[in-house]
Design a protein around this motif. Structure first.
Motif, short mmCIF file in Angstrom:
data_model
loop_
_atom_site.label_atom_id
_atom_site.label_comp_id
_atom_site.label_asym_id
_atom_site.label_seq_id
_atom_site.Cartn_x
_atom_site.Cartn_y
_atom_site.Cartn_z
N PHE A 9 0.87 -1.17 0.00
CA PHE A 9 0.00 0.00 0.00
C PHE A 9 0.91 1.22 0.00
CE2 PHE A 9 -3.10 -3.07 1.34
CZ PHE A 9 -4.28 -2.60 0.82
N ASP A 10 0.81 2.04 -1.05
CA ASP A 10 1.62 3.23 -1.21
C ASP A 10 0.78 4.47 -1.02
OD1 ASP A 10 3.70 1.52 -1.96
OD2 ASP A 10 3.28 1.74 -4.09
N GLU A 25 4.35 11.28 -5.73
CA GLU A 25 5.29 10.18 -5.64
C GLU A 25 4.78 9.16 -4.63
OE1 GLU A 25 9.38 11.19 -5.22
OE2 GLU A 25 9.11 13.08 -6.26
N PRO A 26 4.80 7.87 -5.00
CA PRO A 26 4.33 6.84 -4.06
C PRO A 26 5.38 6.55 -2.98
CG PRO A 26 4.98 5.84 -6.13
CD PRO A 26 5.11 7.32 -6.31
N VAL A 27 4.90 6.46 -1.74
CA VAL A 27 5.75 6.10 -0.60
C VAL A 27 5.14 4.86 0.04
CG1 VAL A 27 6.67 6.84 1.61
CG2 VAL A 27 6.41 8.50 -0.25
N SER A 76 -5.77 9.13 -2.07
CA SER A 76 -4.34 9.44 -2.11
C SER A 76 -3.47 8.21 -1.83
CB SER A 76 -4.01 10.55 -1.10
OG SER A 76 -4.28 10.11 0.21
N TRP A 77 -4.02 7.01 -2.02
CA TRP A 77 -3.30 5.76 -1.84
C TRP A 77 -3.41 4.92 -3.11
CZ3 TRP A 77 -1.09 3.65 2.79
CH2 TRP A 77 -1.11 4.52 3.88
N GLN A 78 -2.47 4.00 -3.27
CA GLN A 78 -2.54 3.03 -4.36
C GLN A 78 -2.07 1.68 -3.85
OE1 GLN A 78 0.09 4.46 -7.44
NE2 GLN A 78 1.88 3.52 -6.52
#
Length: 112
Positions: A9-10, A25-27, A76-78
């Motif tokens: 989960f980013d 940017e994914p974190v 705001s998540w992917q």
């Protein structure tokens, strides 16, 4: 239910691109196991495939981390498939129909 896929989960963090715009940017925040069900059915889904998107449902075990994603901030998540690196944008989150207290279903879409 067999949860054989490993997903991350980013959280998408916005930052300035230097030209007055914003990039995301994914974190990575956490990883878990999941089961994928790729949707193949109706007219809208087939039209989406022609446009280069692939909808699917990722079923995960309910935990404190995954249950916290049932809020409007889920946009705001992917979800990212760790094995292939494919990222899926989360469209909605709801309890699993068969076992609502144990699992959550994330409706996701790749290619968007």
């Amino acid at each position: 239910m067999l949860l054989i896929e490993r997903i991350a989960f980013d959280e998408l963090i916005g930052s300035s691109d230097g030209f007055g715009g914003e990039t995301q940017e994914p974190v990575e925040r956490f990883t878990t196991r999941a089961s994928f069900t790729f949707l193949r059915g109706g007219e809208a889904i087939q039209a989406g495939r022609l446009a280069g998107t692939q909808p699917m449902v990722a079923t995960v075990r309910r935990s404190a981390e995954t249950a916290a994603l049932r809020t409007p901030e889920t946009i705001s998540w992917q979800i990212r498939d760790v094995a292939s690196g494919i990222a899926y944008n989360i469209r909605s989150v709801e309890p699993n129909r068969e076992k609502p207290r144990q699992y959550l279903d994330f409706l996701c879409e790749s290619g968007t």
